[in-house]
Design a protein around this motif. Structure first.
Motif, PDB file in Angstrom:
ATOM      1  N   VAL A  17       0.842  -1.206   0.000  1.00 56.46           N
ATOM      2  CA  VAL A  17       0.000   0.000   0.000  1.00 56.46           C
ATOM      3  C   VAL A  17       0.871   1.247   0.000  1.00 56.46           C
ATOM      4  CG1 VAL A  17      -1.654   1.334   1.377  1.00 56.46           C
ATOM      5  CG2 VAL A  17      -1.995  -1.122   1.051  1.00 56.46           C
ATOM      6  N   VAL A  18       1.924   1.257   0.813  1.00 52.66           N
ATOM      7  CA  VAL A  18       2.814   2.432   0.872  1.00 52.66           C
ATOM      8  C   VAL A  18       3.483   2.656  -0.473  1.00 52.66           C
ATOM      9  CG1 VAL A  18       4.920   3.347   1.933  1.00 52.66           C
ATOM     10  CG2 VAL A  18       3.148   2.311   3.364  1.00 52.66           C
ATOM     11  N   TRP A  19       4.045   1.603  -1.069  1.00 60.18           N
ATOM     12  CA  TRP A  19       4.710   1.744  -2.370  1.00 60.18           C
ATOM     13  C   TRP A  19       3.712   2.151  -3.451  1.00 60.18           C
ATOM     14  CZ3 TRP A  19       9.705  -0.097  -4.370  1.00 60.18           C
ATOM     15  CH2 TRP A  19      10.651  -0.324  -3.369  1.00 60.18           C
ATOM     16  N   LEU A  20       2.532   1.557  -3.423  1.00 57.39           N
ATOM     17  CA  LEU A  20       1.509   1.871  -4.417  1.00 57.39           C
ATOM     18  C   LEU A  20       1.092   3.342  -4.321  1.00 57.39           C
ATOM     19  CD1 LEU A  20      -0.410   0.594  -6.603  1.00 57.39           C
ATOM     20  CD2 LEU A  20      -2.055   0.350  -4.749  1.00 57.39           C
ATOM     21  N   LEU A  21       0.807   3.818  -3.126  1.00 59.40           N
ATOM     22  CA  LEU A  21       0.405   5.215  -2.957  1.00 59.40           C
ATOM     23  C   LEU A  21       1.532   6.177  -3.325  1.00 59.40           C
ATOM     24  CD1 LEU A  21      -1.686   5.008   0.344  1.00 59.40           C
ATOM     25  CD2 LEU A  21      -2.520   5.267  -2.011  1.00 59.40           C
ATOM     26  N   ALA A  22       2.751   5.832  -2.938  1.00 57.55           N
ATOM     27  CA  ALA A  22       3.896   6.672  -3.304  1.00 57.55           C
ATOM     28  C   ALA A  22       4.040   6.724  -4.824  1.00 57.55           C
ATOM     29  CB  ALA A  22       5.175   6.144  -2.656  1.00 57.55           C
ATOM     30  N   GLY A  23       3.936   5.578  -5.468  1.00 57.70           N
ATOM     31  CA  GLY A  23       4.056   5.517  -6.921  1.00 57.70           C
ATOM     32  C   GLY A  23       2.979   6.318  -7.628  1.00 57.70           C
ATOM     33  N   LEU A  24       1.740   6.169  -7.166  1.00 54.37           N
ATOM     34  CA  LEU A  24       0.655   6.933  -7.780  1.00 54.37           C
ATOM     35  C   LEU A  24       0.865   8.432  -7.606  1.00 54.37           C
ATOM     36  CD1 LEU A  24      -2.433   4.728  -6.830  1.00 54.37           C
ATOM     37  CD2 LEU A  24      -1.421   5.039  -9.106  1.00 54.37           C
ATOM     38  N   ASN A  25       1.296   8.856  -6.430  1.00 56.39           N
ATOM     39  CA  ASN A  25       1.543  10.281  -6.198  1.00 56.39           C
ATOM     40  C   ASN A  25       2.647  10.816  -7.096  1.00 56.39           C
ATOM     41  OD1 ASN A  25      -0.414  11.006  -4.262  1.00 56.39           O
ATOM     42  ND2 ASN A  25       0.769  10.008  -2.659  1.00 56.39           N
ATOM     43  N   VAL A  26       3.726  10.065  -7.235  1.00 58.56           N
ATOM     44  CA  VAL A  26       4.835  10.498  -8.097  1.00 58.56           C
ATOM     45  C   VAL A  26       4.385  10.532  -9.552  1.00 58.56           C
ATOM     46  CG1 VAL A  26       7.143   9.866  -8.939  1.00 58.56           C
ATOM     47  CG2 VAL A  26       6.634   9.754  -6.496  1.00 58.56           C
ATOM     48  N   ALA A  27       3.666   9.502 -10.000  1.00 55.64           N
ATOM     49  CA  ALA A  27       3.180   9.466 -11.385  1.00 55.64           C
ATOM     50  C   ALA A  27       2.234  10.633 -11.665  1.00 55.64           C
ATOM     51  CB  ALA A  27       2.493   8.137 -11.678  1.00 55.64           C
ATOM     52  N   ILE A  28       1.377  10.954 -10.708  1.00 55.89           N
ATOM     53  CA  ILE A  28       0.452  12.079 -10.886  1.00 55.89           C
ATOM     54  C   ILE A  28       1.221  13.389 -11.046  1.00 55.89           C
ATOM     55  CG2 ILE A  28      -1.261  13.489  -9.653  1.00 55.89           C
ATOM     56  CD1 ILE A  28      -2.426  10.785  -8.617  1.00 55.89           C
ATOM     57  N   LEU A  29       2.290  13.564 -10.285  1.00 63.41           N
ATOM     58  CA  LEU A  29       3.116  14.773 -10.457  1.00 63.41           C
ATOM     59  C   LEU A  29       3.679  14.843 -11.872  1.00 63.41           C
ATOM     60  CD1 LEU A  29       5.069  14.833  -7.063  1.00 63.41           C
ATOM     61  CD2 LEU A  29       3.326  16.475  -7.823  1.00 63.41           C
ATOM     62  N   GLY A  30       4.128  13.699 -12.385  1.00 65.82           N
ATOM     63  CA  GLY A  30       4.674  13.670 -13.738  1.00 65.82           C
ATOM     64  C   GLY A  30       3.626  13.961 -14.793  1.00 65.82           C
ATOM     65  N   VAL A  31       2.464  13.353 -14.655  1.00 65.02           N
ATOM     66  CA  VAL A  31       1.386  13.570 -15.622  1.00 65.02           C
ATOM     67  C   VAL A  31       0.920  15.024 -15.578  1.00 65.02           C
ATOM     68  CG1 VAL A  31      -0.997  12.944 -16.201  1.00 65.02           C
ATOM     69  CG2 VAL A  31       0.674  11.159 -15.675  1.00 65.02           C
ATOM     70  N   ARG A  32       0.804  15.574 -14.383  1.00 67.06           N
ATOM     71  CA  ARG A  32       0.410  16.985 -14.267  1.00 67.06           C
ATOM     72  C   ARG A  32       1.420  17.910 -14.936  1.00 67.06           C
ATOM     73  NH1 ARG A  32      -1.778  17.300  -8.074  1.00 67.06           N
ATOM     74  NH2 ARG A  32      -3.854  16.463  -8.512  1.00 67.06           N
ATOM     75  N   ALA A  33       2.700  17.607 -14.770  1.00 61.55           N
ATOM     76  CA  ALA A  33       3.729  18.417 -15.428  1.00 61.55           C
ATOM     77  C   ALA A  33       3.591  18.322 -16.939  1.00 61.55           C
ATOM     78  CB  ALA A  33       5.121  17.979 -14.981  1.00 61.55           C
ATOM     79  N   ALA A  34       3.280  17.134 -17.447  1.00 63.69           N
ATOM     80  CA  ALA A  34       3.095  16.967 -18.896  1.00 63.69           C
ATOM     81  C   ALA A  34       1.870  17.732 -19.369  1.00 63.69           C
ATOM     82  CB  ALA A  34       2.973  15.480 -19.240  1.00 63.69           C
ATOM     83  N   ILE A  35       0.792  17.678 -18.604  1.00 63.57           N
ATOM     84  CA  ILE A  35      -0.436  18.390 -18.976  1.00 63.57           C
ATOM     85  C   ILE A  35      -0.196  19.897 -18.976  1.00 63.57           C
ATOM     86  CG2 ILE A  35      -2.772  18.965 -18.175  1.00 63.57           C
ATOM     87  CD1 ILE A  35      -2.983  16.004 -17.270  1.00 63.57           C
ATOM     88  N   ASP A  36       0.596  20.370 -18.031  1.00 60.55           N
ATOM     89  CA  ASP A  36       0.903  21.801 -17.955  1.00 60.55           C
ATOM     90  C   ASP A  36       1.731  22.283 -19.144  1.00 60.55           C
ATOM     91  OD1 ASP A  36      -0.516  22.026 -15.610  1.00 60.55           O
ATOM     92  OD2 ASP A  36       1.259  22.027 -14.306  1.00 60.55           O
ATOM     93  N   MET A  37       2.270  21.352 -19.899  1.00 60.13           N
ATOM     94  CA  MET A  37       3.078  21.710 -21.066  1.00 60.13           C
ATOM     95  C   MET A  37       2.226  21.720 -22.334  1.00 60.13           C
ATOM     96  SD  MET A  37       6.533  19.555 -20.252  1.00 60.13           S
ATOM     97  CE  MET A  37       7.260  20.065 -21.802  1.00 60.13           C
ATOM     98  N   ARG A  38       0.927  21.906 -22.186  1.00 61.01           N
ATOM     99  CA  ARG A  38       0.044  21.902 -23.354  1.00 61.01           C
ATOM    100  C   ARG A  38       0.538  22.910 -24.391  1.00 61.01           C
ATOM    101  NH1 ARG A  38      -3.643  23.127 -19.104  1.00 61.01           N
ATOM    102  NH2 ARG A  38      -3.345  25.280 -18.540  1.00 61.01           N
ATOM    103  N   GLY A  39       0.293  22.587 -25.598  1.00 58.37           N
ATOM    104  CA  GLY A  39       0.732  23.451 -26.680  1.00 58.37           C
ATOM    105  C   GLY A  39       2.108  23.071 -27.227  1.00 58.37           C
ATOM    106  N   VAL A  40       2.743  22.055 -26.654  1.00 58.48           N
ATOM    107  CA  VAL A  40       4.040  21.635 -27.182  1.00 58.48           C
ATOM    108  C   VAL A  40       3.808  20.787 -28.425  1.00 58.48           C
ATOM    109  CG1 VAL A  40       5.178  21.695 -24.932  1.00 58.48           C
ATOM    110  CG2 VAL A  40       4.203  19.555 -25.743  1.00 58.48           C
ATOM    111  N   ALA A  41       4.793  20.722 -29.249  1.00 59.38           N
ATOM    112  CA  ALA A  41       4.701  19.955 -30.489  1.00 59.38           C
ATOM    113  C   ALA A  41       4.522  18.467 -30.187  1.00 59.38           C
ATOM    114  CB  ALA A  41       5.957  20.173 -31.324  1.00 59.38           C
ATOM    115  N   ALA A  42       3.885  17.781 -31.085  1.00 65.54           N
ATOM    116  CA  ALA A  42       3.643  16.346 -30.923  1.00 65.54           C
ATOM    117  C   ALA A  42       4.947  15.587 -30.747  1.00 65.54           C
ATOM    118  CB  ALA A  42       2.870  15.805 -32.120  1.00 65.54           C
ATOM    119  N   ILE A  43       5.993  16.015 -31.411  1.00 65.98           N
ATOM    120  CA  ILE A  43       7.284  15.327 -31.301  1.00 65.98           C
ATOM    121  C   ILE A  43       7.831  15.438 -29.880  1.00 65.98           C
ATOM    122  CG2 ILE A  43       8.702  17.265 -32.080  1.00 65.98           C
ATOM    123  CD1 ILE A  43       9.284  13.640 -33.073  1.00 65.98           C
TER     124      ILE A  43
END
Length: 151
Positions: A17-43
């Protein structure tokens, strides 16, 4: 103090549970950072996705070994019931605190750019999440689940 003592299999599940929650939190930070980069080229988006996959592939084997090591350490503990925080040893807690402090500090200081957080945190978070799942499978079903066939 016996209120916080649990069986070994449950201790393995707590680790999951600890590893799973930590992993989900870290992944969410990464996905949010990618979403915040909207408007970047497809490449650029494809490069970020490829980077996330590369980071996952780099960390998954390491985390898989840590899962096996910690499962064996818990199995080797004397007695059947142990304090709920014994799912990690002292070295693991120190490493976790260091890694979290480093990541939080670097992000807060603005040292790492969003594109790095996007691919690195997504790949790392997914690898941590899979490791947590492996712990849970071991804790719930009594056997670990990995892509490496080690157990």
């Amino acid at each position: 103090m016996s209120r916080f003592r649990i069986k070994k299999q449950s201790l393995i599940a707590v680790a999951g549970v600890v590893w799973l929650l930590a992993g989900l939190n870290v992944a969410i930070l990464g996905v949010r950072a990618a979403i915040d980069m909207r408007g970047v080229a497809a490449i650029v988006f494809l490069a970020l996705a490829g980077g996330a996959i590369a980071i996952f592939c780099a960390f998954h084997p390491m985390f898989s070994k840590l899962v096996q090591k910690n499962i064996q350490r818990i199995a080797d503990l004397e007695g059947e019931r142990h304090h709920v925080v014994r799912f990690f040893d002292r070295k693991s807690y120190i490493m976790m605190a260091f890694m979290m402090s480093l990541g939080i500090g670097m992000r807060a200081a603005g040292i790492v750019p969003d594109w790095f957080i996007a691919f690195f945190y997504t790949g790392l978070g997914l690898a941590l999440t899979l490791a947590g799942t492996s712990f849970l499978m071991r804790g719930v079903r009594g056997r670990a689940w990995t892509f490496h066939g080690t157990d």
